[in-house]
Structure formats: C-alpha cells, structure tokens
Scaffold this active site. Structure first.
Site, PDB file in Angstrom:
ATOM      1  N   THR A   1      -7.534   8.333 -44.657  1.00  0.00           N
ATOM      2  CA  THR A   1      -6.739   9.272 -45.465  1.00  0.00           C
ATOM      3  C   THR A   1      -7.585  10.521 -45.644  1.00  0.00           C
ATOM      4  OG1 THR A   1      -7.646   8.416 -47.501  1.00  0.00           O
ATOM      5  CG2 THR A   1      -5.597   7.427 -46.747  1.00  0.00           C
TER       6      THR A   1
ATOM      7  N   GLU B   1      -1.252   4.844 -45.647  1.00  0.00           N
ATOM      8  CA  GLU B   1      -1.396   3.428 -46.013  1.00  0.00           C
ATOM      9  C   GLU B   1      -0.134   2.622 -45.719  1.00  0.00           C
ATOM     10  OE1 GLU B   1      -2.315   6.006 -47.768  1.00  0.00           O
ATOM     11  OE2 GLU B   1      -4.083   5.610 -49.003  1.00  0.00           O
TER      12      GLU B   1
ATOM     13  N   LYS C   1       1.185  18.203 -67.644  1.00  0.00           N
ATOM     14  CA  LYS C   1       1.433  17.554 -68.938  1.00  0.00           C
ATOM     15  C   LYS C   1       1.535  18.631 -70.006  1.00  0.00           C
ATOM     16  CE  LYS C   1      -0.615  13.204 -67.640  1.00  0.00           C
ATOM     17  NZ  LYS C   1      -1.708  13.300 -66.656  1.00  0.00           N
TER      18      LYS C   1
ATOM     19  N   TRP D   1       6.071  15.335 -69.388  1.00  0.00           N
ATOM     20  CA  TRP D   1       5.687  15.645 -68.017  1.00  0.00           C
ATOM     21  C   TRP D   1       6.650  16.647 -67.387  1.00  0.00           C
ATOM     22  CZ3 TRP D   1       4.098  10.579 -65.028  1.00  0.00           C
ATOM     23  CH2 TRP D   1       2.968  10.032 -65.659  1.00  0.00           C
TER      24      TRP D   1
END
Ligand code: ADP
Length: 549
Positions: free
Chosen positions: A188, A333, A442, A447
């Site tokens: 990654t 992944e 935030k 959020w």
C-alpha cells in the site's frame, strides 16, 4: 450425522491456468501495447503464452525458486504481462512496485520484500542505478526491452528480456501446488507510516477474476477490447490482466502515455469497449475531448475508482459521450474490488435523477465481499443510508494480515478487516463513503464528510479539481477549507464558489474559506495527498476564526 465429502475433482485454482486457457481458446486474440517509445506493438495470447513459458525456463535458469520475490518496475505492457504469469506460474511471488514512490520508500519495500530479481522498464534503469548499492538482496536485473532498445548502464548483472528468453523451450510444465500459495505482493502506498505488503494467493486471484468478469461488476468478457489504464503496479491493475485472460478479452496497454490525446487515439484505433482508471486520468481525457470536440464512439463502459468519482464526471461521460460508468470502491487489501456501481434492476425503475444519486455512491455489495458499518465500540450500525461509521469487510479475496506480520493483527475478533473508511450502507446494499477516517472533519463534535463537499464544488464549471480539509478553528475545533484548482480560462472567485453551495448542503457544512491553488499534490496512486495539504494549511487562519457565532 456426519458431513459427507463431495465427489468433485480437487483442482487447485492456479494463475498458470488463466493464461493457458487464454492461449488454448483465444490464441489469436490481440494484446496491444503502446511502448515507451510510443510505437504500437501487437501480439496475441498464443504468443504471450509461448513467451511466458520461455520466461519461466529463463527464471529457473537464473536460479529463481518457488517462494522467491521477484520485483517489477514497469508500465503496462505485454512484457510486464509475461512477467506476471511466468513468476506466479513457477510458484514465485510477483512483487509489483510503484515507480512513483519516493526513493527511500522504494528501497524500503524492495528490501522488506527481499526481492531477488527485478524486471524494469528501460526508463527506470537510471532510477535503479541510483538505488542499486542499497539493494543488497537483488541478484539480477532484467530490462523489459528489445535488444536494440537496451540502455547503456553501469548496473552489474543486467539482462535483456528478449535475450534472456530467446531460444528457450516453448513448453513449461507448470507445477501444481496448493491454491493458497502466495502469488503476488503489492505494498500500500503508505501515506502514513511505512508501506505494508499485501500478499495475494493463487486462489484469491482466480476467484477475484471471476468477480471482475461478472456482469454486475466490470463485466469483462470475450467481446471486449479492454484498455488497462490503471497501472499494473496499482493492486494488479484492479485484477484486469487476470480477468482478461479468463475470458479472452483483447488487452490494450497504454505504456506510460496516459495523456488525453494518447488515450483517445488508442480508444479509436483499437476499438476499445471497456476501460478502468482513477478520476484524474478521466479528467484529462474529458478535457481533451472538450478541447477537440472528439467523441468516444466505441467505448461502452468504464470503471472509475481509487477516489470518489465526481458526479459531474459520471454525468458527462454518460450523457455527452454515451459511456456507462461503474463507480467502484476497493483497496489494495481487497484485490481490490469491494463494491461496484452497476445499478440493480429495481434501481433502473427510478427517475433518472435518483439513479444519479445512487451512482454517486461507491457501489453496492457484491457476492464475495461482506460489508458492515460499526461505531467506535464495534457495534453494528443501521443500514438506513444515514447512519455512518467504520466500514468493515470480510471475504476470500481480502487480506487477513500484512506481509511479515507488519501492523500486527489487523482483523477484529470476528475476522473483519477495518477499511479505514467511514461510510453509510442503505437498505438496498448501496454503500457510500463519507471519508477516510483520517480525513473526516470534526466540527463542534459532529462530522463533516469532505467527499460530499468536493462533489458539489466539482459541479461548478470553473473548477478542475478540488479537496476539502479540516483546519483548526478556535470555537468549532475544525472547519472545512476548500482548496480548488481553476479550469483554464476560469476566473471564479472564492465568494462565487461558496455561493454555489447554497441549498446543496446543510448550512453548517459550508466551507469557511476557499483558496485557489495551481495544482493539488497527489499520492502515487492518484489520490489527493491530503496529509500534505493539512501540513501546508496547518496555520491557515479562517475568516470565521475571530467571529462570534
Ligand atoms: P493506496 O492507499 O495504496 O493509494 P488503495 O487503492 O488501496 O491505495 O486505497 C484504498 C482507499 O482508496 C480506500 O480505502 C478508499 O479510502 C479510497 N477509495 C477507493 N475507491 C474509492 C471511491 N470510489 N470513492 C472514494 N474513495 C475510494
């Protein structure tokens, strides 16, 4: 009661079977590459299979053993395809390396993987010359080039791909082994911390290929002429080189030439019907089409993923160019397919605007990938399209851990993999990412999802690209800052752009400020590098910072 075993043959699912099938049943199907030098190279599955077997002999002669890691640093090409199949075919592990990584990351991953051999494009020879003395494990370097295009080099133990395979036997007895054997390795890109290795198996690769061929995902099939734009070093080009062999699709590789004009030329000359790439590449193609008035006559459908596909891009491709978009989400992944945006039958009954709303989402659950969203205590959240939380996945082509145990135990106690994405799931199974967990803004304990704000800004005709990040605010903790790149010729002002949001998002989501930049920084896989933007704008003073609200 005792369970009874079925009486089906135990045939391991091995990658060598994919290319053998393609050669046997679709031997004449073309594989076309635009080379680094920009000319067009044509071959077929039959020929690639012959050469793959010769390469397998060459690898064995070099001393490559099952389990060895063999690195590649190359653009999409027929030779890279041969390396894909030969390395995994003999039971060694294909380690595809992203050449856009920083030098120290390249050194880190090649040493971490303990690559014994490297296959590189000629254009990367100077890069390897710089790094060679830091790569003690590498015993030999093969340049994926013809003899007359071999570069001068100071490297020792260099081979020419063509010389290496010339005269070798054209038949190789592929070993038969456990399908859970490791087949390839991809790190990654590690925007935080060191890159971590994702180790695929033959089994996961073959069943993921079936998924890529399914009509409810990318639907790669024998009638396709497939342009593989997504790099072979980015999650195995989203599995397309394997899926194409599984069905005998024509394969077209653009080499390093991903500008709008080069890609458009290939689409026309090769009758491309399907393709896959990240949004930034489509952006370049759409700009080219707009400038030249050209069209996409043969192209039926494209997959867009890696970052959110801006809704305006989906609409333009579909309405102005007649190309169906499959918005897809996944991760290295996850081999990488996780969800795909081919609409469900019921969804096609909805009014068009509602269908577009669904296409904004990252796709729906597909067989083979279980999805759930959970709160910070791991408790499942409602599938109502509103509740958002940490997205967890489980399935046979999803990592159970990283190479050499890096990162420790990554799965939760029930065996789910945390994606690091924050998402909603609706009752129909469509999933929408609001953000990567680390990018969430935030504000006052609530959020704000940056992707939705970015999608709105992208609708403005004066915006070419944008990113929304959270910056410090004395009262609200964080507030959104919109960073945007103007389209050539546009003079859109910050106030105009902010005004454009009116009525499109909740008022308290409105960005507090807009800054125009000449360009945005990107990760090696084409995502906006928000960590760099957050660093650069860490001390940015928002116009609202001193205002009592
Ligand atoms: P890397 O992190 O190495 O660049 P990956 O391709 O594995 O590469 O990144 C996976 C992440 O990319 C996902 O977890 C998600 O945050 C993001 N991503 C992928 N596809 C989409 C999409 N369609 N919309 C939004 N984010 C996406």
């Amino acid at each position: 009661m005792s369970l009874m075993r079925g009486l089906m043959m135990e045939m391991p699912l091995l990658i060598s079977s994919l290319i053998r099938y393609a050669a046997e049943y679709h031997g004449g199907r073309e594989i076309v590459t635009r080379t680094i030098e920009k000319d067009i190279h044509r071959t077929t599955y039959a020929e690639v299979y012959r050469r793959t077997q010769q390469l397998a002999h060459a690898l064995t002669a070099l001393g490559a053993e099952p389990g060895d890691r063999i690195g590649t640093i190359g653009w999409n090409s027929h030779r890279h395809l041969e390396v894909y199949y030969a390395v995994s075919g003999i039971g060694a592990i294909l380690h595809t390396i992203n050449p856009r990584l920083f030098a120290d990351q390249l050194v880190y991953i090649m040493n971490h993987a303990e690559d014994r051999f490297l296959f590189v494009d000629s254009s990367f020879v100077p890069l390897i010359e710089q790094l060679a003395d830091k790569l003690p494990k590498v015993e030999g370097i093969v340049v994926m080039a013809a003899e007359d295009r071999m570069p001068e080099t100071t490297l020792a133990n260099v081979h020419c791909h063509e010389t290496l395979i010339a005269g070798r036997p054209e038949h190789y007895d592929w070993p038969r082994f456990d399908e859970n054997t490791a087949s390839s390795l991809c790190y990654t890109s590690g925007t935080t911390g060191n890159p971590k290795g994702v180790l695929y198996s033959h089994r996961s690769t073959v069943i993921h290929s079936w998924c890529v061929c399914s009509a409810d995902t990318l639907g790669i099939n024998n009638r396709d002429s497939l342009l593989v734009i997504v790099p072979m070093f980015h999650a195995n080009a989203w599995g397309t080189p394997y899926a194409a062999a599984m069905c005998g699709a024509k394969l077209v590789f653009p080499g390093p030439h991903l500008d709008g004009q080069s890609v458009h030329e290939l689409i026309e000359s090769e009758g491309i019907t399907a393709s896959a790439a990240v949004p930034t590449v489509w952006l370049g193609i759409l700009q080219y089409l707009e400038e030249t008035g050209k069209t996409l006559d043969t192209l039926e459908r494209v997959a867009i993923g890696g970052t959110a596909a801006p809704p305006v891009m989906v609409r333009t491709l579909q309405e102005a160019y007649g190309v169906r978009v499959c918005h897809a989400w996944g991760m290295t992944e996850m081999s990488p397919l996780g969800t795909t945006g081919v609409l469900k039958g019921e969804s096609l009954m909805l009014p068009k605007e509602e269908q577009y709303k669904l296409q904004e989402k990252q796709g729906r659950g597909i067989y083979g990938v279980d999805l759930k969203i959970v709160d910070d205590d791991g408790e499942p959240l409602a599938r109502d399209g509103v509740a958002f939380g940490n997205l967890m996945v489980r399935g046979p082509w999803i990592s159970s851990g990283y190479f050499k145990g890096e990162g420790g135990d990554v799965l939760d106690p029930d065996g789910w993999f945390p994606t690091g994405d924050v998402a909603t799931l609706d009752a129909e199974g469509y999933m929408q990412i609001t953000d990567r967990a680390k990018d969430v803004i935030k504000s006052g304990g609530e959020w704000i999802g940056s992707i939705e704000l970015e999608n709105v800004a992208m609708e403005h005709p004066g915006v070419a690209e944008c990113a929304v990040i959270g910056v410090k605010h004395p009262k609200w903790d964080e507030r959104p800052l919109l960073l945007a790149v103007r389209r050539p010729g546009s003079n859109v002002t910050p106030a105009e752009l902010l005004g454009f949001f009116a009525g499109k998002v909740a008022k308290w989501w409105l960005p507090d400020d807009v800054v125009f930049l000449d360009e945005l920084p990107h990760t090696p896989t084409g995502k906006v590098l928000k960590t760099a933007l957050r660093e650069r704008f860490a001390d940015h003073v928002l116009p609202t910072a001193g205002v009592a609200e």
